[in-house]
Design a protein around this motif. Sequence first.
Motif, mmCIF file in Angstrom:
data_model
loop_
_atom_site.group_PDB
_atom_site.id
_atom_site.type_symbol
_atom_site.label_atom_id
_atom_site.label_comp_id
_atom_site.label_asym_id
_atom_site.label_seq_id
_atom_site.Cartn_x
_atom_site.Cartn_y
_atom_site.Cartn_z
ATOM 1 N N LEU A 9 49.695 51.317 44.596
ATOM 2 C CA LEU A 9 48.980 50.387 45.115
ATOM 3 C C LEU A 9 47.362 50.553 44.613
ATOM 4 O O LEU A 9 47.073 51.494 44.431
ATOM 5 N N VAL A 10 47.299 49.691 44.004
ATOM 6 C CA VAL A 10 45.676 49.496 43.644
ATOM 7 C C VAL A 10 44.810 48.431 44.372
ATOM 8 O O VAL A 10 45.107 47.345 44.849
ATOM 9 N N VAL A 11 43.839 49.153 44.929
ATOM 10 C CA VAL A 11 42.787 48.375 45.637
ATOM 11 C C VAL A 11 41.725 47.940 45.007
ATOM 12 O O VAL A 11 41.061 48.483 44.170
ATOM 13 N N LEU A 12 41.717 46.408 44.912
ATOM 14 C CA LEU A 12 40.590 46.015 44.249
ATOM 15 C C LEU A 12 39.156 45.640 45.110
ATOM 16 O O LEU A 12 39.283 44.922 46.140
ATOM 17 N N ALA A 13 38.426 46.427 44.668
ATOM 18 C CA ALA A 13 37.026 46.414 45.568
ATOM 19 C C ALA A 13 35.861 46.159 44.771
ATOM 20 O O ALA A 13 35.100 46.995 44.553
ATOM 21 N N VAL A 14 35.901 45.066 43.880
ATOM 22 C CA VAL A 14 34.663 44.694 43.064
ATOM 23 C C VAL A 14 34.219 43.222 43.324
ATOM 24 O O VAL A 14 34.629 42.708 44.173
ATOM 25 N N LYS A 15 33.170 42.924 42.709
ATOM 26 C CA LYS A 15 32.725 41.532 42.793
ATOM 27 C C LYS A 15 33.801 40.521 42.101
ATOM 28 O O LYS A 15 34.570 40.773 41.264
ATOM 29 N N PRO A 16 33.877 39.529 43.115
ATOM 30 C CA PRO A 16 34.891 38.390 42.472
ATOM 31 C C PRO A 16 34.846 38.351 40.952
ATOM 32 O O PRO A 16 35.853 37.845 40.317
ATOM 33 N N LEU A 33 46.037 45.123 46.036
ATOM 34 C CA LEU A 33 45.459 44.623 47.508
ATOM 35 C C LEU A 33 43.779 44.436 47.045
ATOM 36 O O LEU A 33 43.142 45.126 46.703
ATOM 37 N N SER A 34 43.654 43.071 47.317
ATOM 38 C CA SER A 34 42.191 42.575 47.164
ATOM 39 C C SER A 34 41.430 42.567 48.155
ATOM 40 O O SER A 34 41.680 41.937 49.375
ATOM 41 N N LEU A 35 40.371 42.944 48.017
ATOM 42 C CA LEU A 35 39.196 42.999 49.193
ATOM 43 C C LEU A 35 37.953 41.861 48.690
ATOM 44 O O LEU A 35 36.908 41.767 49.165
ATOM 45 N N LEU A 36 38.433 41.184 47.764
ATOM 46 C CA LEU A 36 37.268 40.283 47.106
ATOM 47 C C LEU A 36 37.192 39.129 47.967
ATOM 48 O O LEU A 36 38.181 38.529 48.458
ATOM 49 N N GLY A 37 35.676 38.900 48.446
ATOM 50 C CA GLY A 37 35.485 37.878 49.394
ATOM 51 C C GLY A 37 35.639 36.379 48.667
ATOM 52 O O GLY A 37 35.408 36.326 47.332
ATOM 53 N N ALA A 38 36.035 35.711 49.582
ATOM 54 C CA ALA A 38 36.040 34.065 49.204
ATOM 55 C C ALA A 38 36.903 33.993 47.782
ATOM 56 O O ALA A 38 36.459 33.153 46.933
ATOM 57 N N THR A 39 37.945 34.872 47.424
ATOM 58 C CA THR A 39 38.887 34.767 46.434
ATOM 59 C C THR A 39 40.198 34.620 46.868
ATOM 60 O O THR A 39 41.136 35.390 47.295
#
Length: 202
Positions: A9-16, A33-39
């Motif tokens: 699992l790759v966690v995406l914790a970057v700017k959109p 797994l995306s943590l990107l806000g409003a994406t």
Amino acid sequence: RELAEQSDLVVLAVKPAALEAVAAEAGAAPAVLSLLGATPLGRVAGAFPGSAAFRVMPNIAVEVRRGVLCLEASPGAPAETVAAVRELLELLGHLVEVEDDDFDAATAVMGCAPAYLALAVEAIAEAGVADGLAPGFSRELVIETTAGTAELLRRRHPADVRAAVASPGGSTEAGLAALEANGAEAAFAAAVEASLARMRGG
């Protein structure tokens, strides 16, 4: 790329705005797994076409493993992968599955609410200080009352709790009337609407 391809699992914790660049560098990760806000999840899935894609939005209480986490899985994600992701996230608090159309509204409620609730706690505690209570003691009273009320609200409707506390003609009823007169309910609703508008680019 090699690390991503060897990971479960790759966690995406970057700017959109960096999503596509990161996807090009990472290649075909098994799951993301995306943590990107409003994406939207569709954009994440489009950037990682060979991966099972997930979108999660936690609130700040994950710091003490009492957070609320909204989760969305891409259609067709393997059941075993979904179960594994859920198991990991449930370590951080209360996990709820949210449809794409409801994701922004859910985030505006649970993601921003800790700040709004903290403001209310701060204001009530400061009112106690203004009437002579020591700052730490007043804050302790409000925080512990908030924690107990949260547990009570798991079992009873908010309106029932208000009615149970506010005896006719009593001090709580007077306080609720003052909150209504000063637009407290409308102010909280406006706060959620403003947060939602900002998420949607307003």
